[in-house]
Each structure stands twice: as C-alpha cells, then as structure tokens.
Design an enzyme around this catalytic site. Sequence first.
Site, PDB file in Angstrom:
ATOM      1  N   ASP A  14     -28.563  -6.943  10.484  1.00 50.74           N
ATOM      2  CA  ASP A  14     -28.212  -5.521   9.366  1.00 50.74           C
ATOM      3  C   ASP A  14     -27.806  -6.073   7.879  1.00 50.74           C
ATOM      4  O   ASP A  14     -27.430  -6.983   7.796  1.00 50.74           O
ATOM      5  CB  ASP A  14     -26.847  -5.035   9.832  1.00 50.74           C
ATOM      6  CG  ASP A  14     -27.197  -4.303  11.191  1.00 50.74           C
ATOM      7  OD1 ASP A  14     -28.133  -3.609  11.376  1.00 50.74           O
ATOM      8  OD2 ASP A  14     -26.098  -4.450  12.032  1.00 50.74           O
ATOM      9  N   CYS A  60      -8.215   1.564   1.652  1.00 45.30           N
ATOM     10  CA  CYS A  60      -7.986   0.253   1.060  1.00 45.30           C
ATOM     11  C   CYS A  60      -8.861  -0.619   1.951  1.00 45.30           C
ATOM     12  O   CYS A  60      -8.880  -0.454   3.286  1.00 45.30           O
ATOM     13  CB  CYS A  60      -6.730  -0.328   0.911  1.00 45.30           C
ATOM     14  SG  CYS A  60      -5.585   0.706  -0.222  1.00 45.30           S
ATOM     15  N   TRP A  70     -19.334  -8.027   1.046  1.00 47.79           N
ATOM     16  CA  TRP A  70     -18.217  -7.321   1.381  1.00 47.79           C
ATOM     17  C   TRP A  70     -16.984  -8.426   1.948  1.00 47.79           C
ATOM     18  O   TRP A  70     -16.014  -8.523   2.683  1.00 47.79           O
ATOM     19  CB  TRP A  70     -18.366  -6.538   2.839  1.00 47.79           C
ATOM     20  CG  TRP A  70     -19.172  -5.478   2.572  1.00 47.79           C
ATOM     21  CD1 TRP A  70     -19.711  -5.011   1.347  1.00 47.79           C
ATOM     22  CD2 TRP A  70     -19.895  -4.673   3.500  1.00 47.79           C
ATOM     23  NE1 TRP A  70     -20.609  -4.215   1.288  1.00 47.79           N
ATOM     24  CE2 TRP A  70     -20.615  -3.806   2.660  1.00 47.79           C
ATOM     25  CE3 TRP A  70     -20.055  -4.415   4.897  1.00 47.79           C
ATOM     26  CZ2 TRP A  70     -21.570  -2.802   3.296  1.00 47.79           C
ATOM     27  CZ3 TRP A  70     -20.723  -3.490   5.516  1.00 47.79           C
ATOM     28  CH2 TRP A  70     -21.439  -2.647   4.490  1.00 47.79           C
ATOM     29  N   CYS A  83     -28.617   1.046   4.873  1.00 47.05           N
ATOM     30  CA  CYS A  83     -28.314   2.527   4.880  1.00 47.05           C
ATOM     31  C   CYS A  83     -28.348   2.875   3.586  1.00 47.05           C
ATOM     32  O   CYS A  83     -26.943   3.043   3.162  1.00 47.05           O
ATOM     33  CB  CYS A  83     -27.540   2.817   5.813  1.00 47.05           C
ATOM     34  SG  CYS A  83     -26.127   1.478   6.144  1.00 47.05           S
ATOM     35  N   HIS A 107     -23.261  10.844   9.826  1.00 50.62           N
ATOM     36  CA  HIS A 107     -22.032  11.086   8.875  1.00 50.62           C
ATOM     37  C   HIS A 107     -21.676  12.338   9.036  1.00 50.62           C
ATOM     38  O   HIS A 107     -20.480  12.399   8.719  1.00 50.62           O
ATOM     39  CB  HIS A 107     -22.743  10.660   7.511  1.00 50.62           C
ATOM     40  CG  HIS A 107     -23.018   9.536   7.135  1.00 50.62           C
ATOM     41  ND1 HIS A 107     -24.346   9.267   7.028  1.00 50.62           N
ATOM     42  CD2 HIS A 107     -22.194   8.423   6.757  1.00 50.62           C
ATOM     43  CE1 HIS A 107     -24.634   7.750   6.646  1.00 50.62           C
ATOM     44  NE2 HIS A 107     -23.326   7.312   6.739  1.00 50.62           N
ATOM     45  N   ASN A 156     -16.724  -3.072  -5.238  1.00 49.66           N
ATOM     46  CA  ASN A 156     -16.809  -2.359  -4.126  1.00 49.66           C
ATOM     47  C   ASN A 156     -15.878  -1.233  -4.082  1.00 49.66           C
ATOM     48  O   ASN A 156     -15.343  -0.523  -3.324  1.00 49.66           O
ATOM     49  CB  ASN A 156     -16.297  -3.172  -2.798  1.00 49.66           C
ATOM     50  CG  ASN A 156     -17.385  -3.947  -2.151  1.00 49.66           C
ATOM     51  OD1 ASN A 156     -18.700  -3.588  -2.386  1.00 49.66           O
ATOM     52  ND2 ASN A 156     -17.129  -5.170  -1.901  1.00 49.66           N
ATOM     53  N   LEU A 186       1.157   3.576  -2.314  1.00 50.47           N
ATOM     54  CA  LEU A 186       0.567   4.640  -2.898  1.00 50.47           C
ATOM     55  C   LEU A 186      -0.153   5.369  -1.525  1.00 50.47           C
ATOM     56  O   LEU A 186      -0.141   6.498  -1.584  1.00 50.47           O
ATOM     57  CB  LEU A 186      -0.449   4.298  -4.096  1.00 50.47           C
ATOM     58  CG  LEU A 186      -1.148   5.392  -4.504  1.00 50.47           C
ATOM     59  CD1 LEU A 186      -0.320   6.342  -5.287  1.00 50.47           C
ATOM     60  CD2 LEU A 186      -2.459   4.846  -5.516  1.00 50.47           C
ATOM     61  N   ARG A 192       0.856  -1.582  -0.086  1.00 49.53           N
ATOM     62  CA  ARG A 192      -0.094   0.080   0.109  1.00 49.53           C
ATOM     63  C   ARG A 192       0.775   1.125   0.093  1.00 49.53           C
ATOM     64  O   ARG A 192       0.429   2.100   0.782  1.00 49.53           O
ATOM     65  CB  ARG A 192      -0.855   0.164   1.189  1.00 49.53           C
ATOM     66  CG  ARG A 192      -2.180  -1.007   1.045  1.00 49.53           C
ATOM     67  CD  ARG A 192      -2.967  -0.962   2.124  1.00 49.53           C
ATOM     68  NE  ARG A 192      -2.266  -1.445   3.560  1.00 49.53           N
ATOM     69  CZ  ARG A 192      -2.680  -1.042   4.761  1.00 49.53           C
ATOM     70  NH1 ARG A 192      -3.481  -0.225   5.019  1.00 49.53           N
ATOM     71  NH2 ARG A 192      -1.724  -1.388   5.637  1.00 49.53           N
TER      72      ARG A 192
HETATM   73  N1  GLN Z   1     -25.183  -2.470  13.326  1.00 49.60           N
HETATM   74  C1  GLN Z   1     -24.335  -1.702  12.576  1.00 49.60           C
HETATM   75  C2  GLN Z   1     -23.519  -0.531  13.390  1.00 49.60           C
HETATM   76  O1  GLN Z   1     -24.564   0.209  14.025  1.00 49.60           O
HETATM   77  C3  GLN Z   1     -24.717  -1.169  11.211  1.00 49.60           C
HETATM   78  C4  GLN Z   1     -23.727  -0.696  10.398  1.00 49.60           C
HETATM   79  C5  GLN Z   1     -24.191  -0.298   8.948  1.00 49.60           C
HETATM   80  O2  GLN Z   1     -25.311  -0.268   8.501  1.00 49.60           O
HETATM   81  N2  GLN Z   1     -23.329  -0.261   7.935  1.00 49.60           N
HETATM   82  O3  GLN Z   1     -22.561   0.147  13.139  1.00 49.60           O
HETATM   83 ZN    ZN Z   2     -26.352   1.833   8.384  1.00 55.80          ZN
END
Ligand code: GLN
Ligand code: ZN
Length: 763
Positions: free
Chosen positions: A607, A524, A569, A651, A702, A124, A19, A17
């Site tokens: 989730d 990364c 992922w 999300c 965020h 990704n 870079l 890594r």
């Molecule tokens: N349960 C996870 C958190 O609270 C959900 C994260 C997500 O949606 N990416 O971090």
């Molecule tokens: Zn989320």
Amino acid sequence: MVTYAHILGFPRIGKDRELKKTVEAYWAGKIDKAALFAKAKELRAESWRLQKQAGLDFVTVGDFSFYDHILDMAAMLGVVPERFGALQADENVDIDTYFRMGRGRAPTGKDVPALEMTKWFDTNYHYIVPELNAEQNFKIASSKLFDEIEEAQQQGHNVKPVIVGPLTFLWLSKSRDEKVNKLSLLDNLITAYGQILNKLQALNIEWLQIDEPILSLELPQEWKDAFEATYTRLKQPKLKVLLATYFDTLGQNTRLVCQLPVDGIHVDLVNGANQLISVLDNLPNYKILSAGVVSGRNIWRADLSKTYETLSQIKDRIQDRLWISTSCSLLHCPVDLQQESKIPHDLKSWMAFSVQKLDEIVILAKAINQGPSSVQVCFEESDNAKLTRQQSKKIHRDAVKEKMAKVNAAMLSRKSTYQTRAKVQASALNLPLFPTTTIGSFPQTTDIRNLRKEKREGRLTEQAYTQAIQAEIKNAVKWQEEVDLDVLVHGEAERNDMVEYFGELLDGYAFTQNGWVQSYGSRCVKPPVIYGDVQRSKAMTIEWSKYAQSLTKKPMKGMLTGPVTMLCWSFVRDDQPRKDTAMQIALALRDEIVELEQNGIQIIQLDEPAFREGLPLKQSDWPMYLEWAVNVFKLATCGVKDSTQIHTHMCYSEFNDVIESIAALDADVITIETSRSQMELLEAFQAFKYPNEIGPGVYDIHSPRVPSQQEMTLLLEKAAKVIPAQRLWVNPDCGLKTRNWEETKEALIQMVNAAKTMREKLN
Ligand code: GLN
Ligand code: ZN
C-alpha cells in the site's frame, strides 16, 4: 536593541489533549458554552505562561483555535456560506455556526454539510477550506483575536498576534463558482484586513506576525504581482509587520519577499537552510530577519553549536536586526517531552518537543546577546547528545549500511516485462475476467480492539491473543469464500494501524506515550519515531498470511505498507536524507515479500496511500522525489518471481501529474479510489495508455451507504470503456476497517454480483 526570541505558534491541544476532550464534551452536550470557553482560556494562559517562563520576548496570540486557524480566519472575515445562515450586519459568527462550518454539526441548530478539509501544505495537519462566492463580501465578524489579545495583555504579556495573510487566505480558499478569479476579490479582502490591522494598532500592538506560507510555492505571476500592492495598502503608521514564510525556501520569490513593504520577514532555515545567503543578500538594511532555526515539525533536539554558528554568521551581517525563532509554528510538534516516561534515556536525550524547543530558542538568543559562554552548559549538553547520537549502535547498524551499499540496478526491476509476467501469472492464478478482491482490512470491531487492549494490559496471553485473531481470520476467509470473492485477504485484524503495526516490529522505530499532534479538528495522531537504521529482525506478516492461506485454495493476498507511507506518517530522523531511510524500510519490506513468496503467497500488495502526499511543495523538486519514491517501491517489490503478482493501492484523487511515476512502479495491479468521481480519475490512465492492470474502486467505503449492484455494474461498464476488460479488477475504493460487518457484507455481495454480470455480458 537586542536579538529577540519568539515562536511562530504553539500547539493548542494542551499537554493531555485537553482541547480535544473539552470540545468533544461540548459537542456531546456534557458541558456548556461557558465551561468550553473557560477551559480554552486556561489552555491559552498555560501556553503563554510557558512562553514567558522560558524567556521569550513575545507571547504569540491567535494561534489558539477551537477547530482550525483557517476556519478562524474565515470567521473573522465573515466568510460564512449561506447554508450556515446569513450573518446580520453587525453579527458575529457564534461558536455553533463555527463548529457547523468545520464539521457539519453542533449542539444547537440543524446539521449542514461541512466545508471541505484538505492538507496544510506538506504537513499532516488538515485545514478547513473557506468557501467564497462570486461577490464575496468581507467584514469583521469575530472578536476572538482581539479578545484573546486583551486577555493576554491583562495577564501581563508582551503580545505579538498572528494572523494568516490575505494572499494565503485567498489561495487556500475555494470559490463555489469556478469561473471566478479569486484575485478579483482581493481588493475587498484587503479592506477588511485593513480594519483588522487598525484594531490591532488601537490595542497597542507593536509587532504583528502575518503568515504567508504560499511564498514557499512556485506561484503564478499574477499572484506574485499581488503581494507588493497588498502589503503597501496594509501599511499602518504604528503597527509593524513581520511577514512569516515557512516549510521551504522562498526560491524564486526571494527578491519579492525581501522587498515587500513590511518591517521584518521570517524565513525557514531548517527546511530551507540553503536560502540563507540569498536572503541576506536581498534583505534591505532596515528590515528584521527572523531566523527559523529550530524545527517546528520534528521532535529532534537542535544542534545548538552548529545553529549558533549560523546565527553568528547572520548577526555579522545584520547585527541587531536578527530575531530567533522556530522554523514554523510548533503546531506540528508534540507538547512536552517530560511527559514521556518510557522512551529509553539515550533516545530521549536526542529529542525535544515544543516545551523543550522554547528553551532552545531562548538559549540561542542568550548566546547571541551575551556570548556563548553565558549558556555553556547547555551547549555542552547539546554537543554531548549529538555525539552519542552519532556514535550510537542503536542508530547505526553496520548490517543495514552494508545492505544499502549492495543495492544495485538489477534489484530495482522485475525479471521480465509486465507482458511476460502477465502470462505467467494468468496461468499460475487462473482468475476469471473482472477478478474481485478487497483492499485488505475488514471491520476493526470493538471486540478486536478489546483483544489488543487486554493483551497490552497483560490480561490476555500472547497465545490466547493469537488464537483470537486467528479466529477472526478464519471467519473472514470463510465468509469471503461463501460470497465467492476471487482473491482473498486475511482482513488485517491484527493491525491497530497500518504504519504503527510495522513500526512496532521493525528495529529503528520508537513510540511515544503522549506525542500527540493535531491532525484536524479534535482529531490527533501520535506518529511513530524513526530514530535509527531500520532493520527487519523478525518476520512481520508471514504467520498470519500463511495461516490465512492454509484455510483456502483461492489465492490469499499478502498485505504490507509501502516505504513512502511509512515515512510520511512518522517523525523521521534528521541525520540522513529521507530517501536513505526509505531505502532501509524498502530493504526490510523486500525480505518480507520474498519470504511471503517462499511461503506460498502468490499475490502481495504494497500500500502506498501517501505516495502523492510525499510530493515536495515546489513542482521543480518533484522529479527528484519521484525518482527515489519509485525506486524504493521497486526495491521492495522486485525480489519476486515473475509468477508472483505485485499489487499496490493508492487512495487519492489526482493522478494526472504523477501518472508516469505510477506506471514506473511497474506493479502488476494497482487499485485506486474512483467511485466518488464516477470513474473520472481513470482518464489519466487512459490518456497515458497505462499498460498494467487496474482495479478502479466501485464502492465508496467512506460512506455507510451500500451501493446497489446496478450502480457498480454501471461504474464497471464506464471503466471497461477506457481500460480493456482483460486488465480490469473489481474492488472497493479502500480498506473496510472503518465500516461494520453488516454494510461490508451487503456491499461486497453486490460487488461480486456486479463482476459476474460483467463476465456474462462479455461471454
Ligand atoms: N490495506 C489497507 C487497508 O485495507 C490500506 C489502507 C489505506 O489505503 N489507507 O486498510
Ligand atoms: Zn486506501
């Protein structure tokens, strides 16, 4: 003529890594521009050296980027929005402007809101979205590509440059003015591309690779129509064009692509294996076909014998017009397997990273050019790896296969309908209207990360670690009680990452030490590897959840990651359909969920933030995916009693076209991200008359900004207009792991107050 071996692109991050480290050092002011450029030159030289040493017929130039290759193309075309400073007539985009476009800041100049970033097709990787204005002017404003070509030529390489094609560039760009039909800008864009091609011709380039991955999508007619004219205008007398497509079959674009006025086409025969015959049937008898037979997106060794058969079949039809390549750029594959010292020997023998994949391509080309006996040892090794993989008990677990065979329809639905369950749950849980909760994680502080590090390095015993995490949980629970949240969480302090945590506890997963791939800019990721049948041989969250529940009378929400997200992922095994792997993960989660229930956990959240990410590129393939994605969610969650409340969390910002499947999950409660869109996203749920409970996020996690109680009350009022109050929950947009405690506490106190205001208003 012989069959050429080449690749569509090589990872640019470097073996270690470099870079990332270099650009971050530059951003931090620790090194200067000259040092940044010098290191980049070294990295390119190394990547070309590897390609040449492996025996490829070309080195690919233009795949190197300081941040992102679409951003590079925007710079090359002079697509620089005004807020980054107007470009003078003959001015080139300087490196700091370039970084500001990508990330909003650079060592010199003022901070500016960066361009948007979004996912690169179904990978990704994230690219920077070029921003076009209504009268966008295109002109060459970067010499980066040309300089790099000369650099490679000076190093004695046979260069095949790569650029993103005009239609893909335009498709991926966004126009600030929504009324602008982007295709109206095409004419000017082609002129600029023409100038680029002219320059390449002057540099004595014989072959140019132009990437048009949008040809794997189901395009609107006017976009399809644009291809023929575009490539006719781009034709140059001496420069040959290899048009590269990847990530899926050409589908309905097959004829179109084969007929384009270019000299060769590249097709993905890994993700689009079944298109071979139709491509061959449509390919005019003067065109090169570059066969993408070695996956650029996974970490598995190629089956050389089987691939050789496919290639021989192509060779029979088109003779020396065959080239051999990776399916797509190796950008999505880690650099060098040789650096892995901890992967068990057998597993390692089944894998190949980018450096190893170069060899595979060269071996295959040699087999085609000189006969398979010329590379017999390599074929034997590959056959052997395939055989041990097929027979390995690490991969094939009878117990898992038996469990899969026993899955039946009854396991895919709850015992009663939502309406019935809702009543049972209401009396079991006794929650107020507008119940408040969070998405699961609380701040991952440096202290918590240090605990894990100390444990890893043997400086902290397992027991001491457990106690320290329990202390974190205890604090989190105590604090949630103090601020009077209704449904509590344990805070996920024990999780480094929502996928890795579970992967480490499940059988069938492996982890690399250095298997990094670029996610965006200098960031990364190191995806886990699902190599074998997935099985839960030990509980994963029970002890933490049980402990957390023991500290409070309020319901403690159990927290798990869903099967689709676990898949999306990770690097997933390629020897069985993805949906089977997802089903195995779902069965493991099902056991965990039932055991949570047995241990007194009444609310469990699964989730699935990657649910939408898993959608195939072609819309006509969506139903198939959605069917199994819904089924694995239900398989995981439907083992519980009516009184146990299942939550899910997603999300992202587009629900309209998948709302039916979201409803089919039949989760009792879904929490989603809605605060940034001011609840607009709820419209999909309203229009569909979504029947179950919803927690539309009222706090944008965020951003470090703490929203006021009034703001959140306003959002809740908006939500209550479209969703009946009885079915509304109050929660943030997502988990709070990236925030600090100060912001988190303040925001959640406001959030609980907002819920209380709503309750008062209703009473
Ligand atoms: N349960 C996870 C958190 O609270 C959900 C994260 C997500 O949606 N990416 O971090
Ligand atoms: Zn989320």
